[in-house]
Structures are given as C-alpha cells and as structure tokens.
Design an enzyme around this catalytic site. Structure first.
Site, PDB file in Angstrom:
ATOM      1  N   GLU A   1       0.622   4.158   0.785  1.00 32.26           N
ATOM      2  CA  GLU A   1       0.015   5.273   1.699  1.00 32.26           C
ATOM      3  C   GLU A   1       1.281   5.955   2.567  1.00 32.26           C
ATOM      4  O   GLU A   1       2.023   5.699   3.282  1.00 32.26           O
ATOM      5  CB  GLU A   1      -0.780   4.450   2.529  1.00 32.26           C
ATOM      6  CG  GLU A   1      -2.428   4.716   2.563  1.00 32.26           C
ATOM      7  CD  GLU A   1      -3.108   4.338   3.573  1.00 32.26           C
ATOM      8  OE1 GLU A   1      -3.536   3.085   3.417  1.00 32.26           O
ATOM      9  OE2 GLU A   1      -3.197   4.921   4.299  1.00 32.26           O
TER      10      GLU A   1
ATOM     11  N   ARG B   1       0.978  -1.233   0.121  1.00 34.91           N
ATOM     12  CA  ARG B   1      -0.089  -0.080   0.047  1.00 34.91           C
ATOM     13  C   ARG B   1       0.834   1.224   0.050  1.00 34.91           C
ATOM     14  O   ARG B   1       1.511   1.233   1.010  1.00 34.91           O
ATOM     15  CB  ARG B   1      -0.914  -0.113   1.189  1.00 34.91           C
ATOM     16  CG  ARG B   1      -1.716  -1.291   1.385  1.00 34.91           C
ATOM     17  CD  ARG B   1      -3.214  -0.900   1.119  1.00 34.91           C
ATOM     18  NE  ARG B   1      -3.957  -1.927   1.096  1.00 34.91           N
ATOM     19  CZ  ARG B   1      -5.064  -2.381   1.699  1.00 34.91           C
ATOM     20  NH1 ARG B   1      -5.293  -1.657   2.493  1.00 34.91           N
ATOM     21  NH2 ARG B   1      -5.608  -3.607   1.648  1.00 34.91           N
TER      22      ARG B   1
ATOM     23  N   ARG C   1       0.249   2.343  13.126  1.00 40.21           N
ATOM     24  CA  ARG C   1      -0.224   1.073  12.554  1.00 40.21           C
ATOM     25  C   ARG C   1      -0.321   0.759  11.124  1.00 40.21           C
ATOM     26  O   ARG C   1      -0.973   0.100  10.578  1.00 40.21           O
ATOM     27  CB  ARG C   1      -1.640   1.077  13.134  1.00 40.21           C
ATOM     28  CG  ARG C   1      -2.573   2.101  12.799  1.00 40.21           C
ATOM     29  CD  ARG C   1      -3.872   2.045  13.667  1.00 40.21           C
ATOM     30  NE  ARG C   1      -4.780   2.794  12.719  1.00 40.21           N
ATOM     31  CZ  ARG C   1      -6.436   2.739  12.724  1.00 40.21           C
ATOM     32  NH1 ARG C   1      -6.728   2.012  13.490  1.00 40.21           N
ATOM     33  NH2 ARG C   1      -6.938   3.512  12.149  1.00 40.21           N
ATOM     34  N   HIS C   2       0.295   1.686  10.461  1.00 40.97           N
ATOM     35  CA  HIS C   2       0.495   1.669   8.977  1.00 40.97           C
ATOM     36  C   HIS C   2       2.115   1.032   8.462  1.00 40.97           C
ATOM     37  O   HIS C   2       3.028   1.661   9.137  1.00 40.97           O
ATOM     38  CB  HIS C   2       0.251   3.116   8.382  1.00 40.97           C
ATOM     39  CG  HIS C   2      -1.190   3.140   8.342  1.00 40.97           C
ATOM     40  ND1 HIS C   2      -1.877   4.105   9.272  1.00 40.97           N
ATOM     41  CD2 HIS C   2      -2.297   2.604   7.490  1.00 40.97           C
ATOM     42  CE1 HIS C   2      -3.106   3.862   9.071  1.00 40.97           C
ATOM     43  NE2 HIS C   2      -3.382   3.023   7.872  1.00 40.97           N
TER      44      HIS C   2
ATOM     45  N   GLU D   1      -9.270  -1.309  14.218  1.00 43.91           N
ATOM     46  CA  GLU D   1      -9.995  -2.100  13.188  1.00 43.91           C
ATOM     47  C   GLU D   1      -8.520  -3.111  12.421  1.00 43.91           C
ATOM     48  O   GLU D   1      -7.846  -2.622  12.441  1.00 43.91           O
ATOM     49  CB  GLU D   1     -10.348  -1.277  11.841  1.00 43.91           C
ATOM     50  CG  GLU D   1     -10.975  -1.830  10.781  1.00 43.91           C
ATOM     51  CD  GLU D   1     -10.687  -1.244   9.453  1.00 43.91           C
ATOM     52  OE1 GLU D   1     -11.273   0.004   9.464  1.00 43.91           O
ATOM     53  OE2 GLU D   1     -10.337  -1.719   8.553  1.00 43.91           O
TER      54      GLU D   1
ATOM     55  N   SER E   1     -11.854  -5.515   7.187  1.00 38.86           N
ATOM     56  CA  SER E   1     -12.786  -4.667   6.561  1.00 38.86           C
ATOM     57  C   SER E   1     -13.431  -5.686   5.612  1.00 38.86           C
ATOM     58  O   SER E   1     -12.638  -6.262   4.851  1.00 38.86           O
ATOM     59  CB  SER E   1     -12.314  -3.355   5.899  1.00 38.86           C
ATOM     60  OG  SER E   1     -13.111  -2.593   6.027  1.00 38.86           O
TER      61      SER E   1
ATOM     62  N   ARG F   1      -0.680  -6.193  12.379  1.00 40.53           N
ATOM     63  CA  ARG F   1      -1.501  -5.549  13.164  1.00 40.53           C
ATOM     64  C   ARG F   1      -2.133  -6.381  14.435  1.00 40.53           C
ATOM     65  O   ARG F   1      -2.234  -5.982  15.490  1.00 40.53           O
ATOM     66  CB  ARG F   1      -2.272  -4.851  12.286  1.00 40.53           C
ATOM     67  CG  ARG F   1      -3.176  -3.621  13.115  1.00 40.53           C
ATOM     68  CD  ARG F   1      -4.155  -2.838  12.280  1.00 40.53           C
ATOM     69  NE  ARG F   1      -3.698  -2.153  11.336  1.00 40.53           N
ATOM     70  CZ  ARG F   1      -4.564  -1.049  10.657  1.00 40.53           C
ATOM     71  NH1 ARG F   1      -5.717  -1.227  10.874  1.00 40.53           N
ATOM     72  NH2 ARG F   1      -4.143  -0.311   9.753  1.00 40.53           N
TER      73      ARG F   1
END
Lengths: 482, 317
Positions: free
Chosen positions: A256, A254, A262-263, A405, A408, A456
């Site tokens: 991002e 990813r 947490r990323h 979370e 998903s 995670r």
C-alpha cells in the site's frame, strides 16, 4: 613523567577471540542495589558518559534500560594516568570494570540505580567505539517538548531509523521492544491455554487473497508469485482440515503506498481462526478475552518498561473493561449523529469518525478498547457471512484501541455456493480463487476469526504516535534499509 | 473690471484614458454621495450601530425581568406565606408506587436507535445495594440488558459482585431487542457515579441521587409535597446518619425508624416506596440486624417477603 604505579589496573584489552576461559562472574547493572554494599564485583557495561573534574573522573555506565554512576579518583589505587585514561574513553565503548559498591547518602536522580555508586579499582576496554557517533543517545531519549524549550537537540525519526543499531540502545527503545516481546508471548500463552494450535502458513502464494491491488510480486522461476497479504486463506483451510482452533504469528506484506503514522509495508501479523458451535459471538468472546489477558499481563508484569517509555513519551495509562464492551454498528451511528456527525446508516466509518467514536466511548465507559459488531455488508470483503435477519448487515466486527482500528474480523462463509455468489457479486475472477472455494466443498465447520498487527497494538497500548517506533527495522514505501 | 486673464494651458475637457489594469476606487468627490461617512457627518447614526444598541437594550431589559422574577421567588421562599396551611393540603390519592407508567422517551430522551445504556461506576468496596434492588424492579417493568464489567483500575473482584445483576439474559447478544441498558462497572472511584448521555447530561454522583433517578423510571414522584419531602428526608437520613454516621447516629436513626414504623407498615404510610428501599439497604449494610428494634425487624422481614431484596443478601457478609 612520573612512574605509573597503577598501569596494571587499566588498559585496552586485546580483542576477545576466546583466548581464555576466565572464571569471573559479571554483575548486571540492574542488580547493583544497596544489598551489595561494600562488595567488590566486576561489571560489563557501556560508557554512557564520562566527565573529568580535576583529580576525579565521573562515569555513567549503562546496560540496556539501567544506568549507574561510577567514580575514579586519584589516590592509593589510581594514578593520574589511569584517571586520564578513563576520562578519554569514547562514549559507547564496552568496558569491564572491577569496583566496590558503595551506598550513597543522596539519591542519584539521573541514574536508574539511585542508591549506589561504584568506586572503580580496575578498568579495561573490551570494545572501543569510534569517537564520532552519528547521534547522541542523550538526545535520542530527550522528550520532544524539552528539546524545544531548552534549545537542546532531539533526534528526528529519519536519523534514528538510518542509524537504528544505535537508536535501539536507548532505554526507551529497550523498553518498547521488551514490551513487544511480552505482547507476543502473552498472545501465544493465552491461546495455547485455550487449546489453540500454532500453525505456520506459506508467504509465497499464487493468488492475491484480499484483493488484487496491494500485493508484492516476486519472480518465481519461470513465472511470478505473490507475497501473502494475510494468512486468511490458509487459516480457513486449516479449520476445514479439522484443527478447530488455530493461530499464527508471521510477516504480512501489503504493497500500500500509504505514508501514514500507522501503515507499514511489512509487519508482524498475529492471526486467529476458530470453529464455533452455534454463534460467532463465541469467537468474539475468545478474541476479546485473549486481548484482555494481554493487557492484564502487560499491566501487571511490564510496569518498569511502561514507566521508562512514559518518561520520553508521556501518555495516559491504557484502560479496559472485563468482559470487553461490545457495541453494535447502529448504536455507533446513533452516537455519532447525536454528536453532530452527518452520515448514512450503511456508510463505513471514516478515520476521523472512528477517532471521535473512540472519544465518545471513552467518555461514557472509560475504556480504550471495545468491539463494534454488525457492520454493513456492503463495506466488507466478499467472504463475510451476511446477517441472518437483515441482509444489509453482516456478522462482522472491528476492534479498536484508543480510537484506532486494530482488528477486522467476521464469520466466514463456509458454504461453497454462497461463497461463489458473493464472489461474483464483487466481480472477483472465480478462476483465481478456485482452490479457496474448493476447500469448502467437502464439509466445512462454521468458523470466524481476525488478526492484529503486533506493531500497531504495541504503539496504541503505549500511547505512541508512529508505528515506526514499535517496528525494529520498519519497512514503508520509502524505506528498505537497514 | 476684468482681471488679468491667462490663456488656459490645457483645455478643460481633456479626455483621460484611465488605466484598466488597476483597481478602481469610488470617487470621493462625486456629487450625491450616499456613504455612511457622509451620514455620520450629518449627525445621523450608522444603522449597524443602532441595531447593536437595540440589542443591548433588549438584553438589559431581559436581565432586569429575570432579576425581578428571582427576587419574587426569593421572597416566597424566605417568608412563609401565612395563608398557606399545610394541614389543609388535600392528600392526593395514595398512588401505588409501581402502578403509574413512566414514559421512557420523555424521561430519557428520544430513542435514536442506540440502546439507552445507563452506566454506573461503583467501587467494589462499597457495593450500592439500593441500586441492585432498583435494578430488580426495573427488570420487572422493562426489558433491561444488564451487564457487569471490571475496570482495569481494579485487579480483582469477589465472584458475588460479578453475578450481582443475575444471570446473563439469553438474548443478550441482540442488543437491539432491549429498551434499556444497565451497565455496572466495578472501578476504583471515590464516589459512585452514573453516566447516561454524555453529550447533554452531567454525571450524577452519590448512591442516593442515582437511586432517585432510577426510581423516576419506575413511577412519578409523589404528587403530595409533604410525602415527597418525607421521602427525601428519609433517604438523606439513611445516607448521612446510617451509612456515614457513627454508632450514636445509627442508634438514633434506628429509634426514629422504629417509631415511624410503629404507626404504619411502611415509612411513607400504606405503600412501599423508595424511602423503604434506601433505608432498608442502609440498615442491612450496617449489620447487626438481630439487635435492631422490633418494628424495624418486622419491617425488614416484610421487605424480604416482597422478593425485591433477594439480590442483596448474598452480598452481606
């Protein structure tokens, strides 16, 4: 200089180049218990510490999570030169030691093997370490608060990550990654027992699956390609290819630019996809049962690891209910409103609201893991199946651990026409996803699924606060090595 | 006689250009100042201080009023009113336990769109039998979403405890369709505990107290204070003497049960009530019902005939 009568019982071995096959059993530090008292055995371990005191040398030998005390004293078997040699050995050197296991009167609190110590007969160096270490292991294992109080050093995260090979040797790191291996194994075992098939999906793909923004581009011969953001498309294609229940374990990329706790830009995704008979709750039940089996397996078989991690990072043990608690989105909004939060009925949950909701649920039901069902349609991806009775909501769900979370998921649209409508509604270029839509044109079963991030989940289960602690060689916008 | 005069060195009315880059302070020498300092110097009181004093007086007055009320109440409790004769209290029409309707909104708080979920944490070593009976009664009155969970603090639970609330409702996936939630969690707790609205309610502890709470959802408390007291008395007897007492206390309780049941079919008279539920469950849990006195056995049979106790029998070994 007096004659060294012990000179055959110590020294630096020539580099092990497989010169000979020695018929010698090496006992692991973990197995040094009172049952072996008075036995003479060989041990291979690292020097954790060595300290000379007059005519004696105290060593602490370490192997993975376990440490044991060893003693070398000037006497009949050991000369002064031998003791001096042992005291000067550098930390982290790998040594072979022949010793007699002795029971001790008082427990040795500072070691993992508290009831025995080794009385050294012979000591040889297999691989020497340089004298200057980039970080001290005792500092790396020290709890944060203790360091500040007593003025002793702790090691900050960047230093650890720059010298990851040494940082991974600490008892805490050993425990964390052994537990992570357990998570992966329990995931596989539980799903295989439920009749799932493990698949491997391609990571070099031609079109971005989740949305164009956060994807890495690679040059692909004369054109370019992308690194897969998730195995989503291929999982679904396998369902359309009649595999019924599939899972895959593999890297997820990813792009991002998020520098949060947490990323990561690359992490290990554990993904599930399942065809169901009549209601997508069949899939939710399957996923939550898998998670519960993972939690139970960790609780029952990895207590040593959990306790080791807790010594440096204390946290509350992870609590859960079986069967898993499932709340609806409307209930969550009502609970938040009752607690004083102002939000719209169809608004997505912000991260602070998710954390608050986690605390409210924990207070009432005493569980760190729960499912939130029936999210509003507007905040979900285009391939999410809308709710049959209320077009504002969808058949989608999120799962939370300790208020954060972790998954998903949703029932996917398996009708090519509805999928096209929803894609147009989200202004997605239909050409880019033509192959995806085509896979539903020749009979597709109703299906649903979801995916979790291994790092995670491990972080949240252990109550740690940064995902880099549970990723062996983490990747984030600022880090590409080691 | 004019005094020695000196010519002024500078004229009295020089115009001074005040710098505008600095901040201005009010002129403390100006005429007609109306700042509080001046007023204080004159012996008046600062209005803010006055307001504070008034507030303090108000609080003290309310405190005295409260004290007087409490004293009055204490008097009525400690000194029996000689004029009040309990025997002349009119016994209100004996209400059937389950005929009076209870308004969930007024009892549990307004429905905010979330399922009103009653969470009960119980230890699997001491299943709360009376709560299971009350659950069966609640299901007859309302649409109840029942679920049973096992908490991670407990490793395993015998299967009868997992199905003690009956089969899963067909519509259980649509939580919105239910008026009430009943969530039973088998957990390693020392005392049974009920949580409902964690923001405004403290958890309720003890099987008897939770039973009283659940019973209010079925019908109002008996209007007659004598009956209400008798009911509480029987419930406490059941919990302290039967369930937690030794064999001697149990024998005594069984005898008093026997004599009470000799006078009427149920403990409070002609109607079945919470007292019967709690006492019967405690008797059943204590075991050896075949050696109980005759009236007690007949009464247990009547309880069973009502059908509300079917969920309890599978849990008795």
């Amino acid at each position: 200089v007096c004659f060294d009568f012990a000179k055959d019982r110590y020294g630096i071995c020539p580099m092990v180049q497989s010169q000979q096959k020695l018929d010698r059993a090496l006992v692991r530090v973990q197995d040094l218990t009172p049952e072996k008292a008075e036995q003479q055995i060989w041990v291979r371990a690292r020097i954790h510490t060595s300290r000379a005191k007059g005519k004696q040398c105290f060593l602490v030998l370490r192997h993975q999570q376990f440490t044991v005390q060893a003693l070398l004293a000037v006497g009949e078997r050991a000369s002064k030169q031998m003791v001096k040699f042992a005291a000067n050995l550098t930390k982290e050197s790998i040594i072979d030691v022949e010793a007699v296991v002795k029971k001790v009167e008082q427990k040795i609190e500072s070691c993992s093997q508290q009831d025995v110590e080794l009385h050294v007969e012979r000591i040889f160096v297999i691989s020497q370490s340089e004298a200057r270490l980039p970080l001290q292991l005792e500092d790396a294992v020290r709890p944060e608060g203790e360091g500040d109080e007593e003025g002793r050093a702790t090691v900050n995260q960047d230093t650890r990550l720059d010298n990851r090979v040494i940082d991974l040797r600490t008892t805490t790191s050993q425990a964390i990654f052994r537990l992570q291996s357990g998570v992966c194994q329990l995931f596989r075992d539980t799903l295989i027992n439920k009749g799932f098939v493990e698949i491997q999906t391609p990571k070099i793909i031609s079109a971005a699956s989740e949305g164009g923004a956060n994807v890495f581009t690679v040059s692909y011969f004369k054109t370019s390609a992308y690194l897969a953001q998730s195995p989503q498309l291929y999982k679904q294609m396998c369902i359309c290819a009649d595999f019924d229940k599939v899972f895959c374990v593999g890297p997820v990329f990813r792009a991002e630019d998020s520098n949060t706790h947490r990323h990561l830009t690359e992490f290990v995704g554990l993904d599930i996809e399942m065809a169901f008979n009549y209601h997508y709750h069949e899939v939710i039940d399957s996923i939550t049962d898998t998670m519960v089996q993972i939690f139970k397996g960790l609780r029952d078989r990895f207590q040593t690891e959990i306790q080791t991690v807790n010594k440096q990072y204390p946290s509350e043990p992870f609590k859960f209910l079986e069967p898993t608690l499932r709340l609806e989105y409307k209930e969550a909004v009502a609970m938040l409103k009752a607690a004083g939060v102002e939000m719209g009925d169809e608004e997505d949950l912000s991260t602070p609201n998710e954390k608050l909701l986690g605390r409210l649920v924990k207070e009432k039901y005493d569980t760190d893991f729960y499912v939130l069902d029936k999210y509003p349609l507007a905040v979900r991806p285009f391939y999410t199946m809308p709710d049959p009775n209320n077009p504002k909501y969808s058949n989608s769900y999120d799962m939370f651990m300790r208020g954060e979370e972790i998954l998903s998921g949703a029932q996917r649209i398996h009708d090519a026409q509805l999928l096209t409508e929803r894609a147009m509604h989200h202004s997605i270029d239909l050409e880019k996803i033509k192959a995806y839509i085509d896979s539903f044109r020749y009979g597709a079963p109703p299906h649903a699924g979801g995916g979790i991030g291994l790092e995670r989940v491990t972080m949240l289960y252990l109550g740690l606060h940064n995902v880099r602690q549970t990723s062996m060689f983490p990747r984030d916008p600022k880090r590409l090595t080691p | 006689m004019p005094m020695y005069k000196v010519k002024p060195v500078s004229p009295a009315d020089i115009k001074i250009d005040l710098p505008t880059c600095m901040y201005k302070l009010p002129n403390i020498h100006a005429q007609g100042m109306n700042c509080g300092e001046h007023a204080l110097q004159n012996g008046e009181v600062d209005p803010a201080l006055k307001a504070l004093e008034e507030r303090q007086d108000e609080v003290l007055r309310r405190l005295y009023e409260l004290k007087a009320t409490v004293d009055g109440l204490a008097k009525t409790v400690t000194t029996p009113d000689a004029d009040l004769d309990a025997s002349t209290l009119s016994r209100g029409p004996a209400e059937s336990v389950f005929r009076a309707t209870a308004d969930l909104d007024s009892l549990l708080g307004k429905d905010l769109g979330a399922l009103r979920d009653i969470v009960i944490n119980a230890n699997p070593a001491h299943p709360p039998l009376s709560l299971l009976v009350l659950h069966a009664l609640l299901c007859q009155r309302y649409q109840v979403l029942s679920s049973v969970h096992v908490h991670s603090s407990v490793s395993a639970v015998p299967p009868p405890l997992l199905s003690c609330l009956g089969p899963r409702h067909i519509d259980s996936y649509a939580r919105q369709r239910f008026q009430l939630g009943f969530t039973l969690i088998w957990k390693d707790v020392s005392k049974l505990q009920m949580k409902f609205n964690t923001q405004s309610m403290y958890p309720i502890e003890g099987e008897a107290n939770v039973a009283r709470f659940l019973f209010r959802l079925l019908s109002a408390e008996p209007q007659d204070p004598v009956l209400a007291t008798q009911m509480d008395c029987w419930i406490d007897t059941a919990v302290f003497q039967l369930a937690e007492g030794g064999s001697k206390e149990r024998a005594v309780t069984l005898r008093s049960l026997n004599s009470a049941l000799g006078r009427s079919p149920w403990l409070l008279g002609q109607e079945f009530s919470l007292a019967d539920i709690v006492c019967a469950c405690c008797v059943l849990r204590a075991g050896q019902t075949t050696s109980a006195p005759a009236n007690v056995q007949r009464w247990l049979q009547s309880c069973q005939n009502l059908g509300h106790f079917d969920c309890v029998y599978p849990l008795l070994q």
